[in-house]
Design an enzyme around this catalytic site. Structure first.
Site, PDB file in Angstrom:
ATOM      1  N   GLY A 687       0.819  -1.131   0.045  1.00  4.22           N
ATOM      2  CA  GLY A 687       0.006   0.010  -0.086  1.00  4.22           C
ATOM      3  C   GLY A 687       0.974   1.310   0.051  1.00  4.22           C
ATOM      4  O   GLY A 687       2.300   1.105  -0.157  1.00  4.22           O
ATOM      5  N   GLY A 689       1.131   5.244   2.189  1.00  2.00           N
ATOM      6  CA  GLY A 689       0.776   5.934   3.223  1.00  2.00           C
ATOM      7  C   GLY A 689       0.784   7.414   2.676  1.00  2.00           C
ATOM      8  O   GLY A 689       1.338   7.832   1.684  1.00  2.00           O
ATOM      9  N   ALA A 690       0.633   8.285   3.900  1.00  2.00           N
ATOM     10  CA  ALA A 690       0.848   9.594   3.591  1.00  2.00           C
ATOM     11  C   ALA A 690       2.407  10.043   3.309  1.00  2.00           C
ATOM     12  O   ALA A 690       2.533  11.106   2.829  1.00  2.00           O
ATOM     13  CB  ALA A 690       0.314  10.499   4.892  1.00  2.00           C
ATOM     14  N   SER A 691       3.277   9.323   3.729  1.00  2.00           N
ATOM     15  CA  SER A 691       4.710   9.841   3.516  1.00  2.00           C
ATOM     16  C   SER A 691       5.603   8.697   3.025  1.00  2.00           C
ATOM     17  O   SER A 691       6.482   8.869   3.083  1.00  2.00           O
ATOM     18  CB  SER A 691       5.203  10.142   4.984  1.00  2.00           C
ATOM     19  OG  SER A 691       5.022   9.041   6.065  1.00  2.00           O
ATOM     20  N   GLY A 692       4.837   7.849   2.353  1.00  2.00           N
ATOM     21  CA  GLY A 692       5.773   6.606   1.874  1.00  2.00           C
ATOM     22  C   GLY A 692       5.108   5.470   1.378  1.00  2.00           C
ATOM     23  O   GLY A 692       3.588   5.287   1.620  1.00  2.00           O
ATOM     24  N   ASN A 693       5.711   4.671   0.700  1.00  2.00           N
ATOM     25  CA  ASN A 693       5.082   3.094   0.235  1.00  2.00           C
ATOM     26  C   ASN A 693       5.320   2.222   1.277  1.00  2.00           C
ATOM     27  O   ASN A 693       6.340   2.371   2.243  1.00  2.00           O
ATOM     28  CB  ASN A 693       5.878   2.777  -0.902  1.00  2.00           C
ATOM     29  CG  ASN A 693       5.429   4.056  -2.105  1.00  2.00           C
ATOM     30  OD1 ASN A 693       4.686   4.214  -2.075  1.00  2.00           O
ATOM     31  ND2 ASN A 693       6.731   4.051  -2.743  1.00  2.00           N
ATOM     32  N   LYS A 710       7.597   0.437   5.812  1.00  2.00           N
ATOM     33  CA  LYS A 710       7.220   1.860   5.407  1.00  2.00           C
ATOM     34  C   LYS A 710       8.560   2.526   4.714  1.00  2.00           C
ATOM     35  O   LYS A 710       9.278   2.841   5.661  1.00  2.00           O
ATOM     36  CB  LYS A 710       6.584   2.807   6.406  1.00  2.00           C
ATOM     37  CG  LYS A 710       5.816   3.946   5.644  1.00  2.00           C
ATOM     38  CD  LYS A 710       5.060   4.573   6.580  1.00  2.00           C
ATOM     39  CE  LYS A 710       4.190   5.758   5.894  1.00  2.00           C
ATOM     40  NZ  LYS A 710       3.357   6.599   6.854  1.00  2.00           N
ATOM     41  N   ASP A 803      -6.028  12.327  10.338  1.00  2.00           N
ATOM     42  CA  ASP A 803      -6.302  11.641   9.062  1.00  2.00           C
ATOM     43  C   ASP A 803      -7.193  10.156   9.270  1.00  2.00           C
ATOM     44  O   ASP A 803      -6.596   9.256   8.738  1.00  2.00           O
ATOM     45  CB  ASP A 803      -5.075  11.383   8.278  1.00  2.00           C
ATOM     46  CG  ASP A 803      -5.355  11.163   6.816  1.00  2.00           C
ATOM     47  OD1 ASP A 803      -6.368  11.516   6.284  1.00  2.00           O
ATOM     48  OD2 ASP A 803      -4.407  10.468   6.029  1.00  2.00           O
TER      49      ASP A 803
END
Length: 971
Positions: A687, A689-693, A710, A803
């Site tokens: 997946g 996220g807001a700051s990385g894979n 992450k 979030d």
């Protein structure tokens, strides 16, 4: 208009009425009888006939036309944004005290209205100002003006059919409301309305006195610019365009091109604009911020360019990061860049005097510069500079050398003095001679100063003849810490043409005991200057500056010959300051021998009293002002060198670069510096996220235990401190309903791995989609219950997640519900118990976030309510709308509507009502929600969520079967 004072009157009485013929005729079209106020209506009283009897100067107000009225048909509408935009036809009458509007023309008698009660009566004293709007209104030929009230009520727009009526009305308002400002943009009448200026000029003057009507007089004093009023036009006038809404056209005014494009491609209709234009503006600001590049202080930007100013160049994270990398790399190179070789080798002593020791950080550079002494030539200007310096030094012995340097604008910022080198044998050989002949040296220094200019050409010629001889001379070892040069010449070559005398080899004047052998090095290094093509007028500021500190230091160096000699006097202490300033700058000679005995090598720099140390500090502070010549050579100086005047943008970038370096250093103290690649094996991407894979991986040394990694590229993170924030929050927030943090690794300076537990069930979004949106209320209550427990834990620590959505709620194989992705989290403090940062995902945002108001932990409660609607309906409200329209609907609609509320129980609807309350004061907290009947009575055990994960098991079986089939076919 001639002022009439009470002192001019013998018999105090009321002024006589004006003649009947002086009154202006009324306009048949409704201009009114009071529209014309000619100059004959003015009373001019001669001071000769009345005499002067007192010294009082109180003026008498002569309001002759106050009993007259102006009336006529006009078109009127309010300036409100929520009202109708039709022009209404009204009959307007202005009296002494009120402005009345009638639906029908009233009957008039003796100038008074005898008709019905006016439809609207507006007191004149409430008028704040009148804004002129020419060439606009009801029709193409109409003229309009706007009456702005003092009580912040809606303005009244009045449209007049003809230009004559328009000017008559302005005259009437000027007469009735003399203190009201009339003009465009609230700044008085401009020259674009010539009638008002003509009124002032044509109302004439009598007997050379500017005696005009009250109308024109008032205009000249409060409205007009220029003319006889003596009032000049506006100075430094600026017109600031701002975004507004024109109710007449129903369109926005002053919109930036970006906003125009957004509106044109959005589904926001004209009805939406007219319904709530303020909300449209707020949404445009918000949408521009979350899609642009305007990072404000304290604003997390862990998501795609959150909080960035609308800048097309910054919208690309790769472009942003590459640009920032280049700037940062250039800054680091600037810090470690050595001074240019020409900078070190351009210095010549002004006289044969002992040399100060070389600073530690320049010894290698001096050595490399010394290797270029094979070229010949010199700088003619060097001799001039030295001559001037020597003369000034001789004539101003009692003046601080620092002042001389400041007058020449040649100070350079200083850094802390480096330790001096250890002394060599040549220093001991000549130190005693210098000490014995110090008095003789002082006498001959004056002679050198007088004869410097005459010997300049001779020395240059002699120096050129000796240039190659200097290359062949034997050299002696330098100090142990000087890296680039191992020998120095034993014989002194001729000096550059300067104020100094000829040396032992170049002149008939013999001074063997006055010349320190270390000068040989510096005299040789100047050969490189001319070969490099350096112009005399472009000599580096460091080269020019060193001349004075060198000369000033030489005398002090001689007085420090004996190791136990008392501290030098204050004048010599001041002479030490320029040398220190220069030496700290790093532009010194290749001289490494102190003048002290071998057993005390530190004395040349450290033999100072406390006052001398204070002088050093003063030098460091004053020398922060760069010299003009330093600017051209700024790139060759260390970063701590002369500070060139920088713009606020450059200073901000430097602070950001320093901040990034500090963040990386801080990050290294938080994370594990071990290389994680041998420890884990990446399986697949799970997946984003807001700051990385996020990747699924296996721990090699732990029986292939599955974990989530992450992976973040720090160069692509506009706000790196958020990464530290996320790691610290996860470390400090160990809870059964929060994804467990395992470890973090920093690879190099730009790649960060955060290791977390793996949630096999996937995100709540996947569960909703793969169960055909058929979650029952018990399952919804259970998921909300587990999520609320995690949120309660965060809120007790005063942490806002900001979030919360189905993508950030994960389930494992056993039905455990956990919150993840803390890239947007923020911690509230006593000093800052609310936030106003625009972060999160638009469809789950609370109205206060969209409207950019302050908010607290309850924004997570709103997001939880939206997530509950997701579980009910399969998607959040307004998901089918484009983002800009969705933000507008969130800001204006408040609590969203359910599609089929009749299918839901009262308990879940009550639960949603307190989660999605627009008024934050009445929105429930996590503690209150955990006590709600929907959670208490409907939620169950996590095992009851297992059926929701059947799709995952079926998917895994299908993948395994497919893999086995492919392997069999391949075999």
């Amino acid at each position: 208009m001639t002022s009439i004072y009470t002192s001019d009157l013998k018999n105090h009485r009321r002024a006589p009425p004006p003649p009947n013929g002086a009154a202006g005729s009324g306009s048949g079209s409704g201009s009114g009888s009071g529209s014309g106020s000619g100059s004959l209506a003015n009373i001019v009283t001669s001071s000769n006939s009345l005499g002067v009897t007192a010294n009082q100067t109180k003026p008498i107000q002569l309001n002759i036309n106050s009993s007259k009225r102006q009336s006529g048909w006009v078109h009127v509408k309010d300036d409100g944004i929520f009202t109708s935009f039709r022009w209404n036809k009204r009959f307007m009458v202005i009296n002494d005290k009120t402005l009345n509007f009638y639906k029908q023309e009233p009957y008039s008698s003796d100038g008074n209205s005898n008709s019905n009660t006016p439809d609207l009566s507006f007191p004149l004293y409430l008028i704040n100002n009148i804004n002129l709007k020419p060439n606009s209104g009801y029709s193409k030929t109409s003229q309009s003006f706007e009456i702005v009230p003092k009580n912040n009520n809606k303005s009244i727009l009045i449209s007049v059919k003809t230009n004559n009526d328009y000017l008559d009305w302005l005259d009437a308002f000027t007469t009735k409301c003399p203190l009201v400002q009339i003009g465009e943009n609230n700044s008085g009448v401009s020259s674009s309305h010539p009638h008002l200026q003509i009124q002032h000029l044509t109302n004439g003057s009598l007997n050379g006195n500017s005696s005009s009507s009250p109308t024109s007089g008032l205009l000249s004093s409060s409205v007009l610019t220029g003319g006889n009023s003596g009032v000049s036009g506006p100075i430094n006038f600026t017109h600031k365009v701002h975004v507004g809404f024109d109710p007449a056209s129903g369109n926005f005014t002053g919109l930036p091109d970006t906003w125009k494009s957004l509106l044109q491609h959005s589904k926001i209709t004209n009805e939406d604009w007219k319904k709530d234009p303020v909300a449209v503006i707020e949404v445009l600001e918000f949408y521009s911020d979350i899609n642009g590049g305007n990072s404000a202080a304290g604003t997390p930007i862990g998501s795609p360019m959150i909080n960035s100013k609308t800048n097309n160049n910054n919208n690309d994270p790769n472009n942003y990061s590459s640009t920032k990398n280049n700037v940062q790399e250039a800054n680091l190179q600037e810090w470690v860049k050595p001074p240019a070789k020409s900078t070190v080798s351009q210095f010549k002593p002004s006289r044969a005097a002992p040399k100060p020791p070389t600073p530690y950080h320049l010894t290698q550079l001096n050595g490399s510069s010394h290797q270029h002494t094979s070229s010949s030539g010199s700088l003619p200007s060097s001799g001039n500079n030295n001559n001037n310096n020597s003369t000034n030094n001789n004539n101003t012995k009692n003046v601080s050398p620092l002042n001389n340097l400041m007058n020449k604008s040649e100070l350079i910022p200083a850094r802390r003095a480096p330790p001096p080198p250890t002394s060599g044998t040549s220093s001991d050989t000549y130190s005693n001679k210098n000490h014995q002949d110090r008095s003789g040296y002082e006498q001959q220094r004056q002679q050198r100063t007088d004869s410097s200019q005459q010997q300049q050409q001779q020395k240059q010629h002699q120096y050129q003849q000796k240039s190659q001889q200097q290359q062949q001379q034997p050299q002696q070892p330098l100090s142990s810490h000087q890296g680039g040069t191992s020998h120095i010449p034993k014989q002194v070559p001729p000096t550059l043409p300067s104020s100094g005398p000829p040396t032992q080899a170049a002149s008939g004047k013999s001074m063997p005991s006055k010349i320190h052998p270390d000068l040989k090095i510096q005299q040789g290094t100047n050969n490189y200057i001319k070969s490099s093509g350096t112009d005399a007028n472009q000599v580096d500021g460091d080269a020019k500056q060193f001349i004075k500190p060198f000369n000033l230091q030489s005398k002090k160096s001689q007085q420090q010959l004996a190791s136990k000699q008392p501290s030098p006097p204050s004048s010599q202490q001041q002479q030490q300051k320029p040398m220190t300033s220069h030496g700290l700058m790093g532009t010194s000679h290749s001289v490494t021998k102190p003048l002290n005995p071998v057993n005390d090598p530190i004395k040349p720099l450290n033999l100072k009293s406390s006052k001398s140390k204070e002088a050093l500090n003063e030098t460091s502070g004053v020398s922060k002002t760069p010299s003009p010549t330093d600017k051209s050579n700024k790139p060759t100086a260390p970063a701590s060198g002369p500070a060139v005047t920088k713009t606020a943008k450059q200073l901000k970038k430097e602070r950001e670069r320093l901040n990034d370096l500090q963040i990386i250093a801080k990050l290294k103290t938080v994370v594990n510096n071990q290389d994680p690649k041998p420890l884990f094996r990446i399986v697949e991407k799970a997946g984003q996220g807001a700051s990385g894979n996020v990747y699924l991986a296996e721990m090699i040394k732990d029986n292939n235990r599955k974990i989530a990694i992450k992976q973040m590229d720090l160069d692509a993170q506009p706000r790196k401190e958020l990464i530290i924030n996320e790691i610290l929050v996860m470390k400090d927030s160990q809870h059964k309903n929060i994804v467990n943090f395992l470890d973090s690794y920093l690879i190099g300076d730009n790649e960060l791995w955060v290791i977390m537990e793996y949630m096999q069930g996937g995100s709540l979004t996947e569960i909703i989609e793969n169960n055909d949106f058929k979650l029952n209320e018990k399952q919804i209550a259970t998921i909300c219950f587990e999520t609320l427990k995690g949120l309660q834990h965060l809120h007790k620590k005063h942490i806002i997640h900001r979030d919360i959505k189905s993508d950030n709620v994960l389930l494992d194989a056993y039905g455990n519900v956990k919150i993840t992705d803390f890239g947007f989290c923020a911690k509230l403090t006593d000093q800052r118990n609310k936030r106003a940062t625009m972060v999160g995902t638009p469809y789950w945002m609370a109205p206060e976030v969209v409207k950019q108001k302050e908010y607290d932990e309850k924004v997570d409660v709103w997001s939880l309510g939206i997530m509950t609607i997701e579980m009910i309906e399969g998607e959040p409200p307004y998901l089918n709308e484009e983002p800009l329209k969705a933000l507008y609907l969130i800001a204006t609609n408040g609590t969203p509507k359910l599609k089929k509320p009749e299918l839901l129980s009262n308990s879940i609807k009550k639960f949603l009502s307190i989660c999605l309350c627009v008024d934050v004061r009445y929105r429930a907290s996590t503690d209150e929600l955990l006590e709600h009947s929907f959670i208490q009575h409907k939620s169950g055990k996590i095992e009851e969520l297992a059926p929701l994960l059947e799709w995952k098991k079926q998917q895994q079986k299908h993948q395994q079967h497919k893999q086995e089939t492919s392997d069999t076919g391949f075999a």
